[in-house]
Design an enzyme around this catalytic site. Structure first.
Site, PDB file in Angstrom:
ATOM      1  N   GLU A 149      -1.613  16.900  33.230  1.00  0.00           N
ATOM      2  CA  GLU A 149      -1.557  15.424  33.216  1.00  0.00           C
ATOM      3  C   GLU A 149      -2.433  14.816  34.311  1.00  0.00           C
ATOM      4  O   GLU A 149      -3.133  13.833  34.077  1.00  0.00           O
ATOM      5  CB  GLU A 149      -0.111  14.936  33.358  1.00  0.00           C
ATOM      6  CG  GLU A 149       0.809  15.296  32.190  1.00  0.00           C
ATOM      7  CD  GLU A 149       0.212  15.007  30.828  1.00  0.00           C
ATOM      8  OE1 GLU A 149      -0.519  14.011  30.669  1.00  0.00           O
ATOM      9  OE2 GLU A 149       0.469  15.802  29.895  1.00  0.00           O
ATOM     10  N   HIS A 152      -6.114  14.420  33.644  1.00  0.00           N
ATOM     11  CA  HIS A 152      -6.520  13.239  32.864  1.00  0.00           C
ATOM     12  C   HIS A 152      -6.990  12.102  33.780  1.00  0.00           C
ATOM     13  O   HIS A 152      -7.828  11.297  33.392  1.00  0.00           O
ATOM     14  CB  HIS A 152      -5.353  12.724  32.015  1.00  0.00           C
ATOM     15  CG  HIS A 152      -5.145  13.477  30.733  1.00  0.00           C
ATOM     16  ND1 HIS A 152      -6.062  13.481  29.705  1.00  0.00           N
ATOM     17  CD2 HIS A 152      -4.107  14.234  30.304  1.00  0.00           C
ATOM     18  CE1 HIS A 152      -5.589  14.213  28.707  1.00  0.00           C
ATOM     19  NE2 HIS A 152      -4.404  14.692  29.036  1.00  0.00           N
TER      20      HIS A 152
END
Ligand code: NI
Length: 183
Positions: A149, A152
């Site tokens: 995550e 990103h």
């Protein structure tokens, strides 16, 4: 409830470096988090980063949302439960040099999976939506999800971390006969 469109790999917005959040506790952040949570839940994801819905801020969510925490995630039914976490302005520190390979998917690459090496043990720090400090030391799947995550936020999608492209493909072909989500 507001389920947003998740951008797919190839969209230039997924490759940008996101900006730090400076205003905690405001309506803007609260709305963003509500949309992110609704979107992740609707798509049965295990994590989502703000850039995936086109918002260039350093905000990620991951884990099983409280509403559907029955100890099972349909995309990763074998995974240990990861507590639902809002993480703002995260910093990751690898603990040791040990890597682990594991299959990953991403809501920005629907229907695909690939094997990605990740640090096995990490410490992550950041803030929750109210600005309170988060400081955790985690391993394995939990550490993998956080690394995925947070990537990103720097414009990195998991295929860019892969070292063996022969283990990248469509879920239906890689795992024939196994009932898996589209994502
Ligand atoms: Ni992803």
């Amino acid at each position: 409830m507001s389920v947003r469109t998740v951008l797919r790999m190839g969209d230039a917005r997924l490759q940008r470096v996101a900006a730090p959040v400076r205003d905690f506790g405001g309506e803007e952040l609260r709305e963003l988090l509500r949309d992110m949570c609704d979107t992740m839940e609707a798509l049965n994801g295990v994590g989502l980063a703000a850039p995936q819905i086109g918002v260039g801020l350093r905000v990620v969510i991951f884990g099983t949302p409280p509403a559907q925490d029955n100890g099972q995630n349909l995309r990763y039914p074998d995974a240990d439960a990861v507590p639902y976490t809002v993480l703002v302005n995260p910093v990751i520190t690898p603990l040791g040099e040990q890597y682990e390979e594991g299959w990953e998917g991403c809501l920005s690459l629907p229907g695909l999976r690939g094997v990605v090496p990740r640090f096995l043990h990490i410490r992550y720090q950041g803030h929750d939506e109210y600005g309170a400090l988060i400081d955790r030391t985690v391993s394995g799947f939990h550490a993998r999800v956080v690394q995925h995550e947070c990537d990103h936020l720097d414009g990195i999608l998991y295929p860019m971390r892969m070292t063996d492209m022969s283990r990248f493909g469509y879920t239906a072909e890689l795992f024939p006969g196994r009932e898996v989500q589209d994502e």
